[in-house]
Scaffold this active site. Structure first.
Site, PDB file in Angstrom:
ATOM      1  N   GLY A 148       0.846  -1.187   0.000  1.00 63.30           N
ATOM      2  CA  GLY A 148       0.000   0.000   0.000  1.00 63.30           C
ATOM      3  C   GLY A 148       0.880   1.235   0.000  1.00 63.30           C
ATOM      4  O   GLY A 148       2.019   1.198  -0.476  1.00 63.30           O
ATOM      5  N   CYS A 149       0.390   2.308   0.555  1.00 61.04           N
ATOM      6  CA  CYS A 149       1.155   3.558   0.598  1.00 61.04           C
ATOM      7  C   CYS A 149       2.516   3.307   1.244  1.00 61.04           C
ATOM      8  O   CYS A 149       2.596   2.777   2.351  1.00 61.04           O
ATOM      9  CB  CYS A 149       0.384   4.621   1.382  1.00 61.04           C
ATOM     10  SG  CYS A 149       1.301   6.157   1.601  1.00 61.04           S
TER      11      CYS A 149
END
Length: 162
Positions: A12-13
Protein backbone atom coordinates in the site's frame (compact mmCIF):
# COMPACT_ATOMS: atom_id res chain seq x y z
CA UNK A 1 27.82 -3.46 4.19
CA UNK A 2 28.74 -6.62 2.28
CA UNK A 3 26.76 -8.83 4.65
CA UNK A 4 23.54 -6.85 4.19
CA UNK A 5 20.72 -8.30 2.10
CA UNK A 6 17.77 -6.79 0.25
CA UNK A 7 14.06 -7.49 -0.02
CA UNK A 8 11.31 -5.40 -1.59
CA UNK A 9 7.76 -5.21 -0.20
CA UNK A 10 4.74 -3.44 -1.67
CA UNK A 11 2.18 -2.91 1.07
CA UNK A 12 0.00 0.00 0.00
CA UNK A 13 1.16 3.56 0.60
CA UNK A 14 4.91 3.37 1.06
CA UNK A 15 5.08 6.05 3.77
CA UNK A 16 3.83 3.78 6.55
CA UNK A 17 5.53 0.64 5.25
CA UNK A 18 8.86 2.48 5.17
CA UNK A 19 8.42 3.83 8.70
CA UNK A 20 7.27 0.46 10.07
CA UNK A 21 10.29 -1.46 8.78
CA UNK A 22 12.74 1.32 9.69
CA UNK A 23 11.91 0.64 13.37
CA UNK A 24 12.95 -3.02 13.27
CA UNK A 25 16.30 -3.91 14.81
CA UNK A 26 18.62 -5.21 12.11
CA UNK A 27 17.12 -3.10 9.33
CA UNK A 28 19.90 -0.89 8.06
CA UNK A 29 17.93 1.28 5.61
CA UNK A 30 14.51 1.52 4.00
CA UNK A 31 13.77 3.56 0.90
CA UNK A 32 10.52 4.21 -0.94
CA UNK A 33 10.11 3.76 -4.65
CA UNK A 34 8.23 2.29 -7.55
CA UNK A 35 8.62 -1.32 -8.68
CA UNK A 36 7.76 -3.68 -11.50
CA UNK A 37 5.96 -1.26 -13.77
CA UNK A 38 6.21 -0.68 -17.48
CA UNK A 39 7.84 2.77 -17.58
CA UNK A 40 11.28 4.04 -16.67
CA UNK A 41 11.89 6.55 -13.86
CA UNK A 42 8.22 7.31 -13.18
CA UNK A 43 7.14 10.30 -11.15
CA UNK A 44 4.64 10.06 -8.32
CA UNK A 45 2.10 11.90 -10.47
CA UNK A 46 2.57 9.35 -13.29
CA UNK A 47 2.21 6.41 -10.90
CA UNK A 48 -0.99 7.93 -9.47
CA UNK A 49 -2.54 8.09 -12.94
CA UNK A 50 -2.67 4.28 -12.88
CA UNK A 51 -1.01 3.80 -16.26
CA UNK A 52 2.59 2.96 -15.33
CA UNK A 53 1.99 -0.46 -13.76
CA UNK A 54 4.29 0.40 -10.84
CA UNK A 55 3.56 -0.53 -7.23
CA UNK A 56 4.55 1.72 -4.35
CA UNK A 57 7.32 -0.41 -2.86
CA UNK A 58 9.96 -0.21 -0.16
CA UNK A 59 13.49 -1.53 -0.48
CA UNK A 60 14.69 -2.98 2.81
CA UNK A 61 18.39 -3.37 3.40
CA UNK A 62 18.88 -5.62 6.43
CA UNK A 63 21.46 -7.58 8.38
CA UNK A 64 20.44 -11.27 8.26
CA UNK A 65 22.54 -11.94 11.36
CA UNK A 66 20.25 -9.63 13.36
CA UNK A 67 16.85 -10.08 11.70
CA UNK A 68 15.83 -12.92 9.42
CA UNK A 69 14.06 -12.72 6.09
CA UNK A 70 11.40 -14.98 7.61
CA UNK A 71 10.76 -12.47 10.41
CA UNK A 72 10.62 -9.51 8.01
CA UNK A 73 8.18 -11.33 5.75
CA UNK A 74 5.97 -12.35 8.68
CA UNK A 75 5.97 -8.72 9.83
CA UNK A 76 5.01 -7.66 6.30
CA UNK A 77 1.92 -9.88 6.49
CA UNK A 78 1.09 -8.36 9.89
CA UNK A 79 0.60 -4.89 8.36
CA UNK A 80 -1.31 -5.70 5.16
CA UNK A 81 -4.67 -7.12 4.20
CA UNK A 82 -3.36 -9.96 2.01
CA UNK A 83 -6.75 -10.52 0.38
CA UNK A 84 -7.33 -6.95 -0.75
CA UNK A 85 -6.84 -6.30 -4.47
CA UNK A 86 -5.28 -2.95 -5.39
CA UNK A 87 -6.17 -1.47 -2.03
CA UNK A 88 -4.72 -1.04 1.46
CA UNK A 89 -6.54 1.07 4.03
CA UNK A 90 -8.13 4.07 2.33
CA UNK A 91 -5.78 3.93 -0.65
CA UNK A 92 -7.19 2.49 -3.86
CA UNK A 93 -5.43 1.89 -7.16
CA UNK A 94 -3.04 -0.52 -8.81
CA UNK A 95 -0.06 1.30 -7.28
CA UNK A 96 -1.33 0.19 -3.84
CA UNK A 97 -1.30 -3.53 -4.66
CA UNK A 98 0.69 -5.81 -2.38
CA UNK A 99 3.77 -7.71 -3.40
CA UNK A 100 6.93 -9.47 -2.38
CA UNK A 101 9.72 -8.83 -4.88
CA UNK A 102 13.00 -10.68 -4.47
CA UNK A 103 16.42 -10.29 -6.07
CA UNK A 104 18.11 -13.38 -4.64
CA UNK A 105 16.76 -16.74 -5.81
CA UNK A 106 18.22 -18.20 -2.62
CA UNK A 107 15.45 -16.34 -0.76
CA UNK A 108 12.59 -18.02 -2.63
CA UNK A 109 12.30 -21.02 -0.29
CA UNK A 110 11.99 -18.83 2.82
CA UNK A 111 9.61 -16.40 1.16
CA UNK A 112 7.46 -19.19 -0.25
CA UNK A 113 7.23 -20.91 3.16
CA UNK A 114 5.94 -17.71 4.81
CA UNK A 115 3.62 -17.00 1.87
CA UNK A 116 2.15 -20.51 1.96
CA UNK A 117 1.80 -20.32 5.74
CA UNK A 118 -0.21 -17.12 5.32
CA UNK A 119 -2.31 -18.71 2.58
CA UNK A 120 -3.31 -21.51 4.96
CA UNK A 121 -4.95 -18.90 7.22
CA UNK A 122 -7.41 -17.95 4.46
CA UNK A 123 -9.91 -19.66 2.22
CA UNK A 124 -9.55 -17.01 -0.49
CA UNK A 125 -6.43 -16.81 -2.64
CA UNK A 126 -3.90 -14.22 -1.47
CA UNK A 127 -3.78 -11.06 -3.57
CA UNK A 128 -0.06 -10.60 -2.83
CA UNK A 129 2.23 -10.76 -5.84
CA UNK A 130 5.25 -13.02 -5.38
CA UNK A 131 7.70 -12.20 -8.14
CA UNK A 132 11.31 -11.41 -8.92
CA UNK A 133 12.08 -7.71 -8.87
CA UNK A 134 12.19 -6.44 -12.43
CA UNK A 135 13.23 -2.90 -11.54
CA UNK A 136 12.97 -0.37 -8.74
CA UNK A 137 13.09 3.40 -9.07
CA UNK A 138 13.56 5.59 -6.02
CA UNK A 139 10.62 7.84 -5.25
CA UNK A 140 11.14 11.57 -5.03
CA UNK A 141 13.10 12.88 -2.04
CA UNK A 142 10.01 14.26 -0.31
CA UNK A 143 8.67 10.69 -0.04
CA UNK A 144 11.81 9.39 1.70
CA UNK A 145 11.35 9.20 5.48
CA UNK A 146 8.04 10.98 4.96
CA UNK A 147 6.55 10.17 8.37
CA UNK A 148 9.76 11.19 10.16
CA UNK A 149 9.54 14.56 8.37
CA UNK A 150 5.74 14.75 8.83
CA UNK A 151 4.88 12.94 12.10
CA UNK A 152 1.17 13.75 11.72
CA UNK A 153 1.10 12.61 8.09
CA UNK A 154 -1.36 10.06 6.75
CA UNK A 155 -0.63 6.41 7.44
CA UNK A 156 -2.80 3.35 6.91
CA UNK A 157 -0.66 1.35 9.35
CA UNK A 158 -1.05 1.62 13.11
CA UNK A 159 2.44 2.58 14.25
CA UNK A 160 1.49 3.32 17.86
CA UNK A 161 2.69 -0.04 19.25
CA UNK A 162 6.01 -0.15 17.43
Amino acid sequence: MEKLKSIYFAGGCFWGVEEYFSRIKGVHDVTSGYANGNTQNPSYEEVCKHNTGHAETVHILYDPETVSLKTLTEKFFDIIDPLSVNRQGGDVGTQYRTGIYYTDEGDIETLRAVYEGEQKKHTEKLAVEFLPLEHFYLAEEYHQDYLKKNPDGYCHIDLSDD
